[in-house]
Write an enzyme that holds these catalytic residues in place. Structure first.
Site, PDB file in Angstrom:
ATOM      1  N   THR A  38      -2.392 -59.856 -73.191  1.00 34.13           N
ATOM      2  CA  THR A  38      -3.299 -60.938 -72.961  1.00 34.13           C
ATOM      3  C   THR A  38      -2.891 -62.427 -72.992  1.00 34.13           C
ATOM      4  OG1 THR A  38      -5.197 -60.942 -73.911  1.00 34.13           O
ATOM      5  CG2 THR A  38      -5.354 -59.766 -71.777  1.00 34.13           C
ATOM      6  N   ALA A 261       7.253 -57.713 -70.514  1.00 32.77           N
ATOM      7  CA  ALA A 261       6.958 -57.431 -68.990  1.00 32.77           C
ATOM      8  C   ALA A 261       6.435 -57.576 -68.245  1.00 32.77           C
ATOM      9  CB  ALA A 261       7.978 -56.134 -68.660  1.00 32.77           C
ATOM     10  N   ASP A 263       2.842 -58.368 -68.733  1.00 32.53           N
ATOM     11  CA  ASP A 263       2.628 -59.578 -69.250  1.00 32.53           C
ATOM     12  C   ASP A 263       3.282 -60.762 -68.312  1.00 32.53           C
ATOM     13  OD1 ASP A 263       1.093 -57.409 -71.232  1.00 32.53           O
ATOM     14  OD2 ASP A 263       2.193 -57.864 -72.517  1.00 32.53           O
TER      15      ASP A 263
END
Length: 322
Positions: A38, A261, A263
């Protein structure tokens, strides 16, 4: 200006340097950085000119100081970061194979971020979710909290949604983070039932529901907007009023490292939706950014490698993602 709250954990990242490991030996060279799914999304959102805050807990150590400084330098807001005396961030190590596929090793059981849902500051943080246009978190986020913590978080998200906040859930699944798959399936079902947008993949869902078809997997997710990434660079979309298939453009450069990728795809998708684009155009933006990110080592690519900014229709209110 539209705003996003990203909730999760950033860890110290040790990444195997190119050619760093010798055949038959356990040693090698590693570079140190910071990363987390995140947090990676938050950085890419900031680079895409979206106002974003990162919500987490860190220690009072020097590494945590460096993280805060790095996030601020990227334009990621840190006003919702809680600092805990005597605690440390977690650590993970990435090893890559010849095709750029990665394997992760984690040391995070006592990391500060795991306490975010059980602190004196927790209520203030959760109440702040109502002030954002989008709340974004992943299954990894949910895996670091205990059951009461997850219940507090879901309750806060539901309250925020009543005021127009959209909840985007990314199914980034790591089996080692869960006591067993039955618990993971229960938590996923709760997230699916709450989310406005779900970003998922065959890799994540087949690990929980082995043997099911694409249609069966998608049917498990009642969310009004769904992005389902296949093993090949294709996304199946479902949204109010239609469905679509979006294919990524062919790669012109070799794949170096597939870290982040998903994210980066999430960041580009959310940014495009907040800017007024529809799901199809947003998925195209997601594929474009992810295709760039996997051509560089590590989770965060150099700033100069970011794609040219594309101007979308302006969207200053929460209606953009509905």
């Amino acid at each position: 200006m539209a705003s996003v709250a990203c909730i999760g954990e950033c860890m110290v990242e040790l990444r195997q340097a190119q050619g760093g490991a010798s055949a038959g030996q356990g040693g090698g060279l590693y570079s140190r950085g910071f990363g987390g799914d995140t947090l990676n999304t938050a950085v890419y959102l900031a680079r895409l000119e979206i106002k974003v805050d990162y919500l987490t807990a860190l220690g009072d150590d020097g590494l945590s100081d460096e993280m805060i400084a790095a996030w601020n330098a990227e334009g990621v807001g840190t006003r919702r970061v809680v600092r805990l005396a005597g605690k440390l961030p977690g650590l993970y190590m990435i090893q890559l194979d010849a095709k750029g596929e990665r394997q992760f090793f984690h040391w995070r059981d006592s990391a500060a971020a795991r306490q975010l849902m059980s602190l004196p500051e927790t209520d203030e943080i959760l109440n702040s979710l109502m002030s954002y246009d989008v709340v974004y978190l992943s299954a990894i986020t949910l895996s670091i909290y205990d059951a009461p913590g997850r219940e507090r978080l879901f309750a806060a998200i539901k309250r925020a949604r009543l005021l127009g906040t959209r909840f985007v859930f990314d199914t980034n699944f790591r089996a080692r983070g869960w006591p067993d798959r039955d618990v993971a399936r229960e938590v996923f079902a709760a997230a699916f039932a709450t989310a406005d947008i779900v970003l998922t993949s065959t890799e994540d869902l087949l690990a929980l529901y082995p043997g099911e078809s694409h249609d069966q997997l998608m049917a498990r997710i009642p969310s009004p907007e769904l992005v389902f990434r296949l093993a090949e660079p294709v996304s199946l979309l479902r949204f109010p009023g239609g469905t679509s298939e979006v294919r990524a453009e062919p790669m012109t450069k070799p794949v170096v490292d597939t870290t982040a990728a998903g994210d980066s795809f999430a960041a580009a998708y959310i940014a495009a939706r907040l800017a007024g684009s529809g799901p199809v155009e947003a998925a195209q933006a997601g594929h474009r950014l992810a295709s760039l990110v996997i051509c560089y080592p590590g989770a965060i690519i150099p700033g100069y490698a970011m794609p040219p900014k594309k101007r979308h229709r302006p969207a200053a209110s929460r209606q953009a993602t509905k």
